[in-house]
Design an enzyme around this catalytic site. Sequence first.
Site, PDB file in Angstrom:
ATOM      1  N   HIS A 279      -6.934   1.543  -6.274  1.00  0.00           N
ATOM      2  CA  HIS A 279      -8.134   1.401  -5.422  1.00  0.00           C
ATOM      3  C   HIS A 279      -8.770   2.774  -5.326  1.00  0.00           C
ATOM      4  O   HIS A 279      -8.253   3.657  -4.626  1.00  0.00           O
ATOM      5  CB  HIS A 279      -7.699   0.889  -4.038  1.00  0.00           C
ATOM      6  CG  HIS A 279      -8.788   0.854  -3.017  1.00  0.00           C
ATOM      7  ND1 HIS A 279      -8.523   0.762  -1.674  1.00  0.00           N
ATOM      8  CD2 HIS A 279     -10.146   0.882  -3.127  1.00  0.00           C
ATOM      9  CE1 HIS A 279      -9.660   0.737  -0.987  1.00  0.00           C
ATOM     10  NE2 HIS A 279     -10.650   0.797  -1.858  1.00  0.00           N
TER      11      HIS A 279
ATOM     12  N   MET B  49     -12.839  -4.702   1.975  1.00  0.00           N
ATOM     13  CA  MET B  49     -12.219  -3.780   2.931  1.00  0.00           C
ATOM     14  C   MET B  49     -12.326  -4.397   4.322  1.00  0.00           C
ATOM     15  O   MET B  49     -13.427  -4.684   4.800  1.00  0.00           O
ATOM     16  CB  MET B  49     -12.920  -2.420   2.889  1.00  0.00           C
ATOM     17  CG  MET B  49     -12.582  -1.589   1.667  1.00  0.00           C
ATOM     18  SD  MET B  49     -10.822  -1.390   1.367  1.00  0.00           S
ATOM     19  CE  MET B  49     -10.320  -0.471   2.820  1.00  0.00           C
TER      20      MET B  49
ATOM     21  N   ASP C 166      -3.789   3.829  -3.405  1.00  0.00           N
ATOM     22  CA  ASP C 166      -5.053   4.333  -2.845  1.00  0.00           C
ATOM     23  C   ASP C 166      -5.344   5.755  -3.298  1.00  0.00           C
ATOM     24  O   ASP C 166      -4.532   6.660  -3.073  1.00  0.00           O
ATOM     25  CB  ASP C 166      -4.977   4.306  -1.315  1.00  0.00           C
ATOM     26  CG  ASP C 166      -5.128   2.901  -0.772  1.00  0.00           C
ATOM     27  OD1 ASP C 166      -4.360   2.522   0.117  1.00  0.00           O
ATOM     28  OD2 ASP C 166      -6.007   2.170  -1.259  1.00  0.00           O
TER      29      ASP C 166
ATOM     30  N   HIS D  81      -0.122  -1.245  -4.496  1.00  0.00           N
ATOM     31  CA  HIS D  81      -1.529  -0.864  -4.266  1.00  0.00           C
ATOM     32  C   HIS D  81      -1.572   0.649  -4.119  1.00  0.00           C
ATOM     33  O   HIS D  81      -0.835   1.218  -3.313  1.00  0.00           O
ATOM     34  CB  HIS D  81      -2.028  -1.539  -2.987  1.00  0.00           C
ATOM     35  CG  HIS D  81      -3.459  -1.250  -2.644  1.00  0.00           C
ATOM     36  ND1 HIS D  81      -4.508  -1.860  -3.292  1.00  0.00           N
ATOM     37  CD2 HIS D  81      -4.002  -0.409  -1.727  1.00  0.00           C
ATOM     38  CE1 HIS D  81      -5.654  -1.413  -2.769  1.00  0.00           C
ATOM     39  NE2 HIS D  81      -5.368  -0.530  -1.821  1.00  0.00           N
TER      40      HIS D  81
ATOM     41  N   MET E 275     -11.187   5.137  -3.941  1.00  0.00           N
ATOM     42  CA  MET E 275     -12.119   5.424  -2.842  1.00  0.00           C
ATOM     43  C   MET E 275     -12.688   6.824  -3.094  1.00  0.00           C
ATOM     44  O   MET E 275     -12.378   7.795  -2.400  1.00  0.00           O
ATOM     45  CB  MET E 275     -11.386   5.375  -1.495  1.00  0.00           C
ATOM     46  CG  MET E 275     -10.977   3.987  -1.085  1.00  0.00           C
ATOM     47  SD  MET E 275      -9.914   3.962   0.359  1.00  0.00           S
ATOM     48  CE  MET E 275      -8.320   3.965  -0.450  1.00  0.00           C
TER      49      MET E 275
ATOM     50  N   SER F  69       0.864  -1.189   0.000  1.00  0.00           N
ATOM     51  CA  SER F  69       0.000   0.000   0.000  1.00  0.00           C
ATOM     52  C   SER F  69       0.898   1.236   0.000  1.00  0.00           C
ATOM     53  O   SER F  69       1.418   1.644   1.043  1.00  0.00           O
ATOM     54  CB  SER F  69      -0.895   0.001   1.243  1.00  0.00           C
ATOM     55  OG  SER F  69      -1.645   1.204   1.286  1.00  0.00           O
TER      56      SER F  69
ATOM     57  N   ASP G  35      -7.799  -5.555   2.381  1.00  0.00           N
ATOM     58  CA  ASP G  35      -7.129  -4.267   2.490  1.00  0.00           C
ATOM     59  C   ASP G  35      -7.498  -3.607   3.816  1.00  0.00           C
ATOM     60  O   ASP G  35      -8.647  -3.272   4.046  1.00  0.00           O
ATOM     61  CB  ASP G  35      -7.609  -3.395   1.307  1.00  0.00           C
ATOM     62  CG  ASP G  35      -6.917  -2.066   1.217  1.00  0.00           C
ATOM     63  OD1 ASP G  35      -7.313  -1.279   0.338  1.00  0.00           O
ATOM     64  OD2 ASP G  35      -6.007  -1.808   2.020  1.00  0.00           O
TER      65      ASP G  35
ATOM     66  N   MET H  29      -8.138   8.838  -3.012  1.00  0.00           N
ATOM     67  CA  MET H  29      -9.247   9.278  -2.154  1.00  0.00           C
ATOM     68  C   MET H  29      -9.648  10.712  -2.530  1.00  0.00           C
ATOM     69  O   MET H  29      -8.801  11.496  -2.943  1.00  0.00           O
ATOM     70  CB  MET H  29      -8.806   9.254  -0.690  1.00  0.00           C
ATOM     71  CG  MET H  29      -8.257   7.927  -0.236  1.00  0.00           C
ATOM     72  SD  MET H  29      -7.729   8.001   1.486  1.00  0.00           S
ATOM     73  CE  MET H  29      -6.830   6.467   1.602  1.00  0.00           C
TER      74      MET H  29
HETATM   75  C1  DX5 Z   1      -7.187   2.025   4.002  1.00  0.00           C
HETATM   76  C2  DX5 Z   1      -6.185   1.757   2.919  1.00  0.00           C
HETATM   77  C3  DX5 Z   1      -5.232   0.622   3.229  1.00  0.00           C
HETATM   78  C4  DX5 Z   1      -4.371   0.873   4.406  1.00  0.00           C
HETATM   79  C5  DX5 Z   1      -3.607  -0.355   4.817  1.00  0.00           C
HETATM   80  O1  DX5 Z   1      -8.197   2.830   3.467  1.00  0.00           O
HETATM   81  O2  DX5 Z   1      -6.895   1.412   1.743  1.00  0.00           O
HETATM   82  O3  DX5 Z   1      -4.393   0.374   2.097  1.00  0.00           O
HETATM   83  O4  DX5 Z   1      -3.507   1.925   4.123  1.00  0.00           O
HETATM   84  O5  DX5 Z   1      -2.757  -0.008   5.830  1.00  0.00           O
HETATM   85  P1  DX5 Z   1      -2.849  -0.626   7.320  1.00  0.00           P
HETATM   86  O6  DX5 Z   1      -2.026  -1.900   7.298  1.00  0.00           O
HETATM   87  O7  DX5 Z   1      -2.222   0.444   8.168  1.00  0.00           O
HETATM   88  O8  DX5 Z   1      -4.273  -0.855   7.649  1.00  0.00           O
HETATM   89 ZN    ZN Z   2      -6.667   0.415  -0.522  1.00  0.00          ZN
END
Ligand code: DX5
Ligand code: ZN
Length: 222
Positions: free
Chosen positions: A68, A139, A37, A35, A70, A10, A177, A39
């Site tokens: 991903h 999730m 993320d 990965h 979001m 991530s 995740d 947002m």
């Molecule tokens: C949460 C993210 C995850 C998160 C995982 O919204 O999508 O990728 O960063 O990190 P940890 O291991 O800290 O939960």
């Molecule tokens: Zn994610």
Amino acid sequence: MKKRIKFGASLMCADYLNLERDIRLLEQNGIDYLHFDVMDGHFVPNFGLNLDLLKKARQITKLPINVHLMIDNAANYIDEYIDAGCNSLSFHQESTYHIQRLLQKIKSRGVQAGIALNPATPLNTLEYIFSDLDFVLIMTVNPGFAGQALVPATLEKIADLKKIICKKNLDIDIQVDGNVSFENIPQMTKAGATMLVGGTSSLFVKDMDISESTQRVFSLIA
Ligand code: DX5
Ligand code: ZN
């Protein structure tokens, strides 16, 4: 046929001031994918990584990039993320009107398509789109922030999805995740997870370097 469990990083949990260094370390230590993320501060109350960073990351690594989203209105941005070079992409069921059409569009562009479900979202929303899916992102925390604790009910959700996949004889990955930790990984993989997202819980772990944390995870999923 048993799927090999893939371990991804991530990037939102990496060292933002040394991203290229971390990507090189991840490559050297055998990580399976990055990965990414994204947002929008609306679907989730946070801002993750962005399109320009994805384009830069694409230029310096051959690792598969798994986006991903979001965000709300994911349909408006799919082409940009695909053009930027992602290999697989998930968007959230909860913020998308025309799910099947969007999955089709992603696949038509040669990118692996996934749907992401928040912890509270039931599996029956997948009822009529299994044939459109390459993976489902379960999730295991409420999305938006690293460092959260696993939502326990999601372990049962993983097992329930695994049962459906087996019963229908589908070739779909189960990605997990959120708090994918050394303690939770055995339960997640036993339940059926085949794609892990390593964040602060098992990869970018305080006082542990990436080679040690990846070795530890690979020993858990071998
Ligand atoms: C949460 C993210 C995850 C998160 C995982 O919204 O999508 O990728 O960063 O990190 P940890 O291991 O800290 O939960
Ligand atoms: Zn994610």
